[in-house]
Design an enzyme around this catalytic site. Structure first.
Site, PDB file in Angstrom:
ATOM      1  N   ASP A  78       0.662  -1.249   0.072  1.00  0.00           N
ATOM      2  CA  ASP A  78       0.005   0.025  -0.036  1.00  0.00           C
ATOM      3  C   ASP A  78       0.951   1.268  -0.027  1.00  0.00           C
ATOM      4  O   ASP A  78       1.874   1.100   0.392  1.00  0.00           O
ATOM      5  CB  ASP A  78      -1.092   0.082   1.174  1.00  0.00           C
ATOM      6  CG  ASP A  78      -0.294   0.018   2.574  1.00  0.00           C
ATOM      7  OD1 ASP A  78       0.706  -0.817   2.787  1.00  0.00           O
ATOM      8  OD2 ASP A  78      -0.651   0.823   3.503  1.00  0.00           O
ATOM      9  N   GLU A 145       0.331  -1.336   5.633  1.00  0.00           N
ATOM     10  CA  GLU A 145       1.273  -0.978   6.605  1.00  0.00           C
ATOM     11  C   GLU A 145       1.172   0.488   7.049  1.00  0.00           C
ATOM     12  O   GLU A 145       1.520   0.786   8.189  1.00  0.00           O
ATOM     13  CB  GLU A 145       2.727  -1.179   5.814  1.00  0.00           C
ATOM     14  CG  GLU A 145       3.865  -0.698   6.865  1.00  0.00           C
ATOM     15  CD  GLU A 145       4.187   0.612   6.504  1.00  0.00           C
ATOM     16  OE1 GLU A 145       5.348   0.946   7.623  1.00  0.00           O
ATOM     17  OE2 GLU A 145       3.702   1.482   6.152  1.00  0.00           O
TER      18      GLU A 145
END
Length: 476
Positions: A78, A145
């Site tokens: 991400d 994350e």
């Protein structure tokens, strides 16, 4: 049209551009996760994709390296999605528009996602090339994350075989990160009582503070705008019975607040003595925050809602009493913050809500600090909620990986890398807790202004970092 096809290393930038064509913001990584899984299946590689979207791909050792211990290459899928106000993009479905300027790659009006798209690109390039010497490889891509390391938390560690891990999630070439703080997000909530008050509605706005990351910049002397404004109001209201109506400040619990706003009701028009005290307060603030501004607006006499005096005093007392900033410095590593917390968001209306980011390189110290927050708010009649806890990644005195990476770096660059421990969170802490005995290092190429539309990645640094990674794998 391909923008990066002439950049070196071609095998890395080819995948990086493919990643940028896919939407992959936090909580929207399924498309990229599926892309990585399909990549593996097409090449006949062993692949596991879990419910969280984490992808683990295995590749056999290069001939002659079969007996070497396996190595994990790890990064997250991400990116943080930020854009300029005028930029037209739907991060849920659109890719990025890439721009090459000199030695830099950036995106047009948005974040680039070099954090951590470059790790995914390097991982895929390693898996794709059959001519690179390396031990048995596991390439692990985790999800979300940036919003609490959710993918790493959900990972089933039993699926991972290796115990040597290279995390490619650092933003400065030449630094090997070998430890990081653990943390937890803490929310304190205290119900408020309100009543009708007649007087002059006023608004105080404090703005222009430097702010910064609540981990890496918590010791840089940046003031917290929320706490400074509360202190100013407390001083101004001491002999004037100013009635606190509402307050807000900050935007993220892991960022030091740059601004705060407070609304109150004054029993009488604001006089020159009030203005002089404001000016004196601002002059003092500017000793540490030179760009600070403090503005006051006032309306006409009216009836309005405000906190009771008891609640006002309780709010101001709590903001004065609760700890904030650096709590302890490391006894082992000079200049490293061991334990800290940051009041990142405040909202005050029907309830007082305080959001903190708590960090420590020692899990016991982190827990002790959250106990202090819990005990303080519960004593005042409120509630505590902790979420997103992640463990510290503690520095290893003995590390074969660190030794090899240092030797290879010295051979390539002609000087020693800086070995660092940071007061911020990395997935290495969570992964170390799931993989007993894990030996890991975090590294990466030069990235600047991450998480902002100014984000840029150095092309030459990517090339050097890629060559360095290949030599490390060969040496391992």
């Amino acid at each position: 049209m391909a923008k990066l096809n002439e950049l070196e290393p071609k095998e890395v930038f080819r995948f990086f551009e493919a990643i940028c064509d896919l939407p992959h913001g936090s909580k929207n990584t399924k498309c990229l996760s599926d892309y990585c899984a399909l990549f593996a299946r097409i090449r006949g590689l062993n692949c596991q994709q879990d419910k969280a979207g984490n992808v683990l791909i295995r590749k056999d050792a290069y001939p002659g390296y079969e007996d070497h211990p396996g190595v994990i290459i790890q990064g997250h899928l991400d990116m943080v999605c930020e854009k300029l106000p005028e930029t037209k993009i739907d991060f849920q479905k659109d890719g990025l528009t890439l721009i090459v300027e000199g030695d830099q790659v950036r995106a047009d009006g948005t974040t680039l996602g070099g954090d951590d798209g470059i790790a995914v690109a390097m991982g895929l390039a390693l898996l794709d090339n059959k001519n690179l010497p390396h031990p048995p490889l596991e390439v692990l891509f985790t999800t979300d994350e940036e919003i609490g390391m959710l993918g790493a938390t959900a990972l089933d560690g039993r699926q991972v075989r290796g115990r040597t891990l290279i995390n490619i999630d650092s933003e400065e070439e030449g630094i090997l990160t070998a430890g990081c703080a653990g943390g937890v997000r803490s929310t304190l909530t205290l119900p408020m009582k309100r009543e009708s008050v007649r007087g002059i509605p006023c608004t105080l706005v404090l703005d222009g503070f430097a702010g910064g990351h609540s981990g890496t910049e918590i010791d840089k002397g940046h003031e917290n705008a929320i706490l400074v404004l509360a202190s100013v109001f407390s001083s101004l209201s001491r002999e004037r019975d100013l009635r606190l109506a509402s307050m807000s400040g900050g935007g993220k619990d892991n960022a030091i607040p740059r601004s705060a706003k407070l609304q109150f009701i004054s029993p009488a028009p604001i006089g020159e003595d009030f203005t002089r005290e404001m000016e004196a307060a601002l002059a003092k603030i500017r000793e540490t925050e030179p760009a600070a501004t403090l503005t006051l607006t006032q309306g006409a006499v009216a009836d309005g809602g405000a906190l009771t005096r008891e609640c006002r005093d309780k709010v101001l007392g709590l903001l004065s009493e609760l700890p904030n900033g650096v709590i302890a410095m490391s006894e082992d590593i000079p200049g490293l913050v061991e334990t800290s917390l940051n009041l990142g968001i405040l909202s005050l209306d029907r309830a007082l809500v305080l959001d903190y980011a708590v960090r420590s390189s020692k899990n016991a110290a982190r827990n002790q600090l959250t106990d202090t927050l819990k005990n303080t708010i519960q004593k005042a009649g409120g509630q505590y909620q902790g979420r997103g806890a992640y463990p510290a990644w503690e520095y290893r005195e003995e590390s074969r990986l660190r030794t090899v990476m240092t030797e290879v770096f010295r051979a390539q660059y002609g000087y020693n890398p800086k070995v660092n421990v940071i007061h911020a969170g990395l997935e290495c802490g969570i992964l170390s807790s799931k993989l007993p005995g894990l030996d890991c290092i975090s590294m990466g190429p030069d990235l600047t202004d991450i998480h902002t539309p100014r984000e840029a990645m150095s092309i030459s640094s990517v090339e050097r970092t890629w060559r360095y990674l290949l030599e490390v794998l060969k040496a391992l």
